[in-house]
Scaffold this motif. Structure first.
Motif, PDB file in Angstrom:
ATOM      1  N   GLY A  81       9.745  -2.893  -8.492  1.00 47.69           N
ATOM      2  CA  GLY A  81       9.036  -1.639  -8.292  1.00 47.69           C
ATOM      3  C   GLY A  81       7.529  -1.810  -8.442  1.00 47.69           C
ATOM      4  O   GLY A  81       6.751  -1.209  -7.689  1.00 47.69           O
ATOM      5  N   GLU A  82       7.129  -2.626  -9.394  1.00 49.62           N
ATOM      6  CA  GLU A  82       5.702  -2.916  -9.564  1.00 49.62           C
ATOM      7  C   GLU A  82       5.136  -3.584  -8.313  1.00 49.62           C
ATOM      8  O   GLU A  82       4.040  -3.242  -7.839  1.00 49.62           O
ATOM      9  CB  GLU A  82       5.502  -3.836 -10.770  1.00 49.62           C
ATOM     10  CG  GLU A  82       4.064  -4.293 -10.971  1.00 49.62           C
ATOM     11  CD  GLU A  82       3.953  -5.455 -11.955  1.00 49.62           C
ATOM     12  OE1 GLU A  82       2.974  -6.221 -11.829  1.00 49.62           O
ATOM     13  OE2 GLU A  82       4.833  -5.601 -12.823  1.00 49.62           O
ATOM     14  N   ALA A  83       5.884  -4.526  -7.745  1.00 51.50           N
ATOM     15  CA  ALA A  83       5.404  -5.259  -6.573  1.00 51.50           C
ATOM     16  C   ALA A  83       5.259  -4.337  -5.361  1.00 51.50           C
ATOM     17  O   ALA A  83       4.263  -4.402  -4.629  1.00 51.50           O
ATOM     18  CB  ALA A  83       6.359  -6.413  -6.250  1.00 51.50           C
ATOM     19  N   VAL A  84       6.244  -3.474  -5.136  1.00 51.16           N
ATOM     20  CA  VAL A  84       6.145  -2.515  -4.029  1.00 51.16           C
ATOM     21  C   VAL A  84       4.931  -1.611  -4.224  1.00 51.16           C
ATOM     22  O   VAL A  84       4.149  -1.381  -3.291  1.00 51.16           O
ATOM     23  CB  VAL A  84       7.441  -1.677  -3.923  1.00 51.16           C
ATOM     24  CG1 VAL A  84       7.250  -0.502  -2.975  1.00 51.16           C
ATOM     25  CG2 VAL A  84       8.609  -2.535  -3.451  1.00 51.16           C
ATOM     26  N   SER A  85       4.752  -1.112  -5.426  1.00 47.88           N
ATOM     27  CA  SER A  85       3.630  -0.225  -5.724  1.00 47.88           C
ATOM     28  C   SER A  85       2.296  -0.940  -5.570  1.00 47.88           C
ATOM     29  O   SER A  85       1.313  -0.357  -5.103  1.00 47.88           O
ATOM     30  CB  SER A  85       3.765   0.339  -7.136  1.00 47.88           C
ATOM     31  OG  SER A  85       4.939   1.116  -7.262  1.00 47.88           O
ATOM     32  N   GLN A  86       2.255  -2.211  -5.973  1.00 50.94           N
ATOM     33  CA  GLN A  86       1.021  -2.982  -5.850  1.00 50.94           C
ATOM     34  C   GLN A  86       0.621  -3.158  -4.391  1.00 50.94           C
ATOM     35  O   GLN A  86      -0.548  -2.974  -4.022  1.00 50.94           O
ATOM     36  CB  GLN A  86       1.188  -4.351  -6.513  1.00 50.94           C
ATOM     37  CG  GLN A  86      -0.080  -5.184  -6.549  1.00 50.94           C
ATOM     38  CD  GLN A  86      -1.164  -4.573  -7.412  1.00 50.94           C
ATOM     39  OE1 GLN A  86      -0.889  -4.053  -8.482  1.00 50.94           O
ATOM     40  NE2 GLN A  86      -2.401  -4.623  -6.944  1.00 50.94           N
ATOM     41  N   GLY A  87       1.596  -3.489  -3.558  1.00 53.34           N
ATOM     42  CA  GLY A  87       1.292  -3.631  -2.137  1.00 53.34           C
ATOM     43  C   GLY A  87       0.795  -2.336  -1.527  1.00 53.34           C
ATOM     44  O   GLY A  87      -0.131  -2.328  -0.704  1.00 53.34           O
ATOM     45  N   ALA A  88       1.385  -1.216  -1.955  1.00 53.92           N
ATOM     46  CA  ALA A  88       1.005   0.087  -1.407  1.00 53.92           C
ATOM     47  C   ALA A  88      -0.391   0.494  -1.859  1.00 53.92           C
ATOM     48  O   ALA A  88      -1.219   0.937  -1.040  1.00 53.92           O
ATOM     49  CB  ALA A  88       2.030   1.137  -1.814  1.00 53.92           C
ATOM     50  N   ILE A  89      -0.696   0.357  -3.155  1.00 52.39           N
ATOM     51  CA  ILE A  89      -1.977   0.846  -3.674  1.00 52.39           C
ATOM     52  C   ILE A  89      -3.135   0.055  -3.101  1.00 52.39           C
ATOM     53  O   ILE A  89      -4.258   0.565  -2.986  1.00 52.39           O
ATOM     54  CB  ILE A  89      -1.996   0.824  -5.221  1.00 52.39           C
ATOM     55  CG1 ILE A  89      -3.157   1.672  -5.766  1.00 52.39           C
ATOM     56  CG2 ILE A  89      -2.087  -0.592  -5.749  1.00 52.39           C
ATOM     57  CD1 ILE A  89      -3.097   3.124  -5.394  1.00 52.39           C
ATOM     58  N   GLU A  90      -2.899  -1.179  -2.725  1.00 53.20           N
ATOM     59  CA  GLU A  90      -3.967  -1.965  -2.124  1.00 53.20           C
ATOM     60  C   GLU A  90      -4.348  -1.448  -0.737  1.00 53.20           C
ATOM     61  O   GLU A  90      -5.382  -1.843  -0.183  1.00 53.20           O
ATOM     62  CB  GLU A  90      -3.578  -3.446  -2.084  1.00 53.20           C
ATOM     63  CG  GLU A  90      -3.551  -4.071  -3.473  1.00 53.20           C
ATOM     64  CD  GLU A  90      -3.098  -5.511  -3.501  1.00 53.20           C
ATOM     65  OE1 GLU A  90      -2.887  -6.092  -2.406  1.00 53.20           O
ATOM     66  OE2 GLU A  90      -2.943  -6.077  -4.599  1.00 53.20           O
ATOM     67  N   LYS A  91      -3.512  -0.579  -0.170  1.00 53.37           N
ATOM     68  CA  LYS A  91      -3.853   0.125   1.059  1.00 53.37           C
ATOM     69  C   LYS A  91      -4.180   1.593   0.786  1.00 53.37           C
ATOM     70  O   LYS A  91      -4.223   2.403   1.712  1.00 53.37           O
ATOM     71  CB  LYS A  91      -2.690   0.023   2.058  1.00 53.37           C
ATOM     72  CG  LYS A  91      -2.484  -1.388   2.615  1.00 53.37           C
ATOM     73  CD  LYS A  91      -3.693  -1.858   3.410  1.00 53.37           C
ATOM     74  CE  LYS A  91      -3.479  -3.232   4.004  1.00 53.37           C
ATOM     75  NZ  LYS A  91      -4.681  -3.706   4.761  1.00 53.37           N
ATOM     76  N   GLY A  92      -4.385   1.914  -0.481  1.00 49.97           N
ATOM     77  CA  GLY A  92      -4.776   3.274  -0.830  1.00 49.97           C
ATOM     78  C   GLY A  92      -3.645   4.263  -0.904  1.00 49.97           C
ATOM     79  O   GLY A  92      -3.878   5.469  -1.003  1.00 49.97           O
ATOM     80  N   LEU A  93      -2.408   3.789  -0.863  1.00 50.45           N
ATOM     81  CA  LEU A  93      -1.220   4.653  -0.926  1.00 50.45           C
ATOM     82  C   LEU A  93      -0.693   4.643  -2.349  1.00 50.45           C
ATOM     83  O   LEU A  93      -0.264   3.606  -2.852  1.00 50.45           O
ATOM     84  CB  LEU A  93      -0.152   4.144   0.042  1.00 50.45           C
ATOM     85  CG  LEU A  93       1.197   4.859   0.027  1.00 50.45           C
ATOM     86  CD1 LEU A  93       1.068   6.288   0.551  1.00 50.45           C
ATOM     87  CD2 LEU A  93       2.230   4.082   0.858  1.00 50.45           C
ATOM     88  N   TYR A  94      -0.737   5.798  -3.024  1.00 48.39           N
ATOM     89  CA  TYR A  94      -0.197   5.852  -4.381  1.00 48.39           C
ATOM     90  C   TYR A  94       1.303   6.098  -4.334  1.00 48.39           C
ATOM     91  O   TYR A  94       1.817   6.800  -3.478  1.00 48.39           O
ATOM     92  CB  TYR A  94      -0.906   6.899  -5.241  1.00 48.39           C
ATOM     93  CG  TYR A  94      -0.948   8.310  -4.702  1.00 48.39           C
ATOM     94  CD1 TYR A  94       0.148   9.160  -4.796  1.00 48.39           C
ATOM     95  CD2 TYR A  94      -2.117   8.810  -4.118  1.00 48.39           C
ATOM     96  CE1 TYR A  94       0.094  10.454  -4.309  1.00 48.39           C
ATOM     97  CE2 TYR A  94      -2.177  10.103  -3.629  1.00 48.39           C
ATOM     98  CZ  TYR A  94      -1.062  10.920  -3.726  1.00 48.39           C
ATOM     99  OH  TYR A  94      -1.110  12.208  -3.242  1.00 48.39           O
TER     100      TYR A  94
END
Length: 977
Positions: free
Chosen positions: A745-758
């Motif tokens: 879950g951390e990895a999915v969230s990390q990939g998303a936030i790096e594109k500005g998606l919380y």
């Protein structure tokens, strides 16, 4: 017509018209978002100042020019995830892979009616998905079309199990397999397509209901004790037929929850078993490639596959239990504050986690070690288990054991010892010293893992697996009220699954000389504030004394036989405790305000600040106060109470409307199907990859999609645990293990936030079953050790682990800088933690989430249509945004200093997250946002005004008629018609 009849008719007509106008406008308000998705939602126009027009305000860039360019890479990623998520569970004498061009017969309903994912908010659009047959054909196999067509025709006419969201009356649990006679009618075609029988076994899940622990009434051949997760008679007959007519039988399990497969694994007539989960859009291409050998399976089980689910310690304490002495009345908040005087009386449901920390492999490994069970007969596939078409060796080449403030680090060399390329997983476990009667501890716990790249035959790769020493501490809620690292020997082992030591490796010992208590003077290094007892009211319902029959007996490793869980039915545990009664009581907003010492905050002040001015600034920057001082309470509440799939615009500070979407297997929307994205494999399948890099790739790809679709928030990933295999949303959650779940879950969230998606990590917390979830909120009772070590841990890992750098405009010349941010959003859950609704639990939403973990984003409720989910309680506890359509929910208090302070705090949390998301793309400091309503809004306003004018005109006419009748000398209409 008499005067009385005339007035009565017209008054009735006018009243009906008035009610109709009010009802229609309220309905439009409730369904405003959906109507807007169909007819247009209006436009928000961003205008930057002249001096800022040339500044770089593209804070995030998509890697693709448009959605069409993204679709092919997304489809490829989905196939790669499925390819690594397939578990080869059995492969007798190298039965797989099949020869190129083999002629095969697909059997089983799921061959033609596959399960791509689950139902509800986690569902995705699969209208263009590659089906199972196409996946095989694409891999070069020739498929028996006659049998396939017969299965397809049967499936089209006969239902199988499907969970309809929150609708037990329409949900079904029929397996829906073809009766054996219909297969026998096709036996003449078997010889021509006899290279292999590929038998598909499927089980679906869905939001709003759990799988059936009893199939009585759902299966014409019901046998005593039969449940949904074992093979039924039709499936057993089918496998028997396959064994009779085919030399090679492969079973493909298309299910995102575990099943009872002991007979399948032990049957010498079944050559191979593949556990494929739910493959999503293109995953069946990977299934075909695994069968052909083009992909070497490298998946590992993310749950323990037990032999008999009825003997699992969770079985008797899962499902529907209602306190027999507690019913609760709530003020209705179904429509608006005008209806708040109405009351509804509801039941009080509960579930008791009597098993404590002994869930999944933590139970089976410990019970086996203690001699309470025969492990080999109790477990079919251990946690972390999976085979390959090649062989691997693992060798510990070095180890580094730091002091208690440091880490455990193990370097493992993995070598491909076989004849084909493949990937392998290194799993490192620890065993903590246990004293009978002391803090409960599992025999083994996963400490860390890593996955190799693709290794050619003979090639090696050295992987480093590290984890902090403090991670081995146990939570002592009955003694220290803190995490405790007890003195003694901690055994570190490299294993191929939770049960099996990697061949050629030896256990390693790390010794703690003195017990370490992580208290106020010595907090864990990852904590913003020390972890301390927050749930004494919940733990207080448990007891270690078997004679205390009114309390929940803690299951203990010291005496599994004497403390093994029992059902509460027919016992004193069906009576509500004082903690339960207090938790179920309606939240009293007035009393909370009277007891508060909050000071009246400033509202409506002047400011030149806009939201983008705060981008990149720390959460405690004083400029946040200046910005918040400018807002009116009504503007803030309009946003807070209308948070379904969005956060509303605040034009006064240039906050645009922001779109948030479901779901864990890719974007999905109940409101606007046009934004639905590619269907990813289920989280269950993703977990079977044991590959955090792939999980991050998924997050990055969805982040790219968000930029192309103007989306800033994502209701994902889902982080609850597989407490029971019968949980309806297991497809939507990763694993029974909190570390595996948390890191993915951390990895999915990390990939998303790096594109500005919380990402809104959900459902926080203990939302581990669907039964009674919205029937007044099921009360989940677990002791604080289990709460912290299991059910909060995945969220803790993701909240603490996600971090990114946001770029922002730093001066009047347009220069940019970067600033750090962390995780930005969490979704609370329908259930209660103990008796208190999770979203209204200050212990959970503030003390743990914000104070202990340092979370500075916003929290949103789960869909909030239910009376027990009080918006006042939510913002007081630390849950900010209400996932509902205004005016379906309202605050009972907006005038007290406490209410205004809470409203302001909740608004800040949302603004902080939005300011640091891709919603700011295109905005420079000093920007303005103006809103133009859609055409249909003007039509609504105009039509409503015309009808109201007509009503006023009619009322005037009636009044005039009455005055004329009553005037002196007037002729009475009562005299005749």
């Amino acid at each position: 017509m008499t005067n009385k009849k005339f007035m009565a008719i017209w008054i009735l007509i006018l009243a009906v018209l008035l009610v109709l106008v009010v009802v229609v406008n309220i309905a439009i308000g409730i369904f405003d978002k959906w109507i807007g998705s169909q007819l247009g939602a209006g436009t928000y126009t961003v205008e930057n100042s002249d001096s800022a027009k040339d500044w770089d305000t593209d804070y995030y860039d998509a890697d693709y020019d448009n959605v069409d360019d993204l679709n092919a890479p997304a489809a490829d990623l989905i196939e790669r995830i499925e390819g690594e998520g397939i578990v080869l569970a059995k492969n007798s004498e190298g039965a797989l892979p099949l020869a190129s061009g083999a002629k095969v017969t697909m059997l089983g309903r799921s061959a033609a009616d596959p399960i791509y994912g689950g139902s509800g908010s986690g569902s995705v659009d699969t209208t263009s998905a590659i089906d199972a047959k196409t996946g095989l054909v694409n891999a070069g196999f020739q498929v028996n079309e006659s049998v396939y067509s017969a299965i397809e025709a049967f499936a089209a006419e006969n239902d199988r199990a499907i969970i309809e969201m929150d609708s037990p009356a329409t949900s079904t649990y029929t397996v829906g397999e073809l009766p054996i006679d219909q297969y026998r009618a096709q036996e003449s075609t078997f010889a021509e397509y006899g290279d292999a029988a590929i038998v598909f076994i499927g089980r679906a899940g869905g939001e709003g209901g759990d799988l059936a622990q009893s199939m009585e009434g759902w299966d014409d051949n019901y046998a005593d004790g039969q449940h949904q997760l074992e093979l039924n008679k039709d499936e057993k007959d089918l496998i028997a037929l396959a064994k009779k007519d085919f030399d090679k039988v492969v079973v493909v399990v298309n299910s995102s929850t575990t099943m009872e497969l002991g007979e399948v694994q032990a049957d010498p007539g079944i050559d191979s078993v593949l556990l494929i989960g739910s493959p999503g859009l293109t995953g069946f291409s990977a299934v075909g490639k695994v069968l052909s050998g083009e992909i070497n399976p490298s998946g590992k089980t993310s749950d323990t596959w037990a032999a008999d689910f009825t003997k699992d310690p969770t079985f008797v304490n899962f499902g529907g239990f209602i306190y027999d002495d507690l019913a609760v009345s709530y003020s209705s908040s179904a429509l608006s504050s005008a209806a708040s005087n109405a009351t509804v009386t509801q039941e009080a449901p509960f579930v008791q986690y009597q098993e404590g920390i002994y869930v999944g492999y933590r139970y089976y490994e410990t019970a086996g070690a203690e001699g309470f069970i025969d492990y080999d007969s109790a477990v079919v596939y251990p946690f972390g288990y999976g085979l390959s078409y090649t062989g691997f060796s693992q060798k510990v080449v070095s180890q580094t054991f730091d002091d208690v403030k440091g880490s455990i680090s193990v370097d493992v060399e993995v070598t491909n010892t076989g004849g084909v390329a493949g990937k392998d997983v290194v799993e490192v476990y620890y065993s903590a010293p246990y004293t009978p009667g002391g803090i409960e501890k599992s025999e083994v716990v996963l400490g860390g893992f890593a996955k190799t790249g693709l290794l050619e035959p003979g090639a090696s790769q050295t992987l480093t697996v590290s984890f902090p020493v403090e991670d081995m501490a146990s939570y002592d809620y009955e003694g220290e009220g803190a995490y405790v690292l007890e003195a003694g020997d901690y055994v570190i082992s490299v294993r191929t699954d939770s049960h099996t030591l990697a061949e050629g490796t030896e256990p390693m010992t790390y010794t703690v000389a003195e017990t370490v208590v992580y208290d106020e003077d010595n907090p864990r290094s990852s904590d913003a504030a020390v972890a301390a007892n927050r749930f004494d009211d919940v733990s207080g319902d448990f007891s270690d004394d078997a004679a205390d029959t009114a309390k929940i007996l803690n299951m203990s490793r010291a005496d599994f036989a004497g403390t093994f869980p029992t059902s509460p039915l027919g016992t004193e545990r069906m009576h509500a405790s004082e903690a339960a009664k207090a938790g179920f009581a309606e939240y009293d907003a007035k009393a909370a305000a009277e007891a508060s010492d909050a000071e009246e905050p400033t509202t409506g002040a002047d400011t030149e600040l806009t939201l983008v001015d705060l981008r990149g600034r720390p959460y405690d920057d004083p400029k946040w106060d200046e910005l918040l001082d400018s807002l009116d309470v009504s503007d803030m509440t309009d946003m807070l109470l209308n948070g379904a799939y969005n956060s509303a615009a605040l034009p006064s500070i240039a906050k645009p409307a922001v779109t948030d979407l479901d779901g864990p297997a890719g974007f999905s929307s109940f409101i606007n199907a046009s934004v639905n994205g590619p269907a990813y494999p289920s989280e269950y399948t993703i977990a079977q990859t044991w590959n955090v890099e792939l999980a991050k790739e998924m997050g990055t790809m969805v982040g790219n999609e968000s930029l192309l679709k103007d989306v800033s928030g994502w209701y994902a990933p889902a982080m609850n645990l597989h407490r029971s295999p019968f949980a309806g949303r297991n497809f939507e959650y990763y694993s029974e293990d909190p570390l595996l779940s948390g890191l993915l879950g951390e990895a999915v969230s990390q990939g998303a936030i790096e594109k500005g998606l919380y990402t809104t990590l959900k459902h926080f917390a203990l939302n581990d079953q669907e039964t009674n979830r919205v029937n007044n909120g099921v009360a989940s009772w677990a002791n604080e050790q289990a709460i912290r070590e299991l059910y909060l841990k995945p969220f803790e890992i993701a909240v603490k682990g996600v971090s990114s750098e946001v770029s922002y405009i730093a001066d009047d010349e347009g220069a940019t800088k970067t600033a750090p941010i962390g995780s930005l959003a969490v979704m609370s859950s329908f259930n209660r933690v103990g008796g208190t609704w999770a979203g209204g639990s200050k212990a959970l939403m503030t003390d743990v989430l914000r104070k202990e973990w340092g979370f500075t984003g916003f929290a949103i409720t789960d869909f909030n249509l239910y009376n027990y989910m009080s918006p006042d309680q939510a913002i007081d506890a630390g849950t900010d945004l209400t996932l509902s359509f205004a005016p379906s929910k309202s605050y009972k208090d907006t005038k007290s200093a406490l209410a205004k302070t809470n409203i302001r705090k909740a608004t800040k949390n949302i603004l902080y997250s939005v300011a640091n998301s891709n919603a700011m793309n295109g905005l420079a400091p000093g920007a303005t946002v103006t809103y133009t309503p859609p055409t249909w809004k003007y039509i609504q306003y105009g039509a409503s005004a015309l009808v109201l004018l007509g009503i006023l005109g009619g009322a005037y006419g009636v009044a005039r008629r009455v005055r004329e009748v009553k005037a002196p000398g007037a002729i009475s209409v009562d005299e005749g018609e």
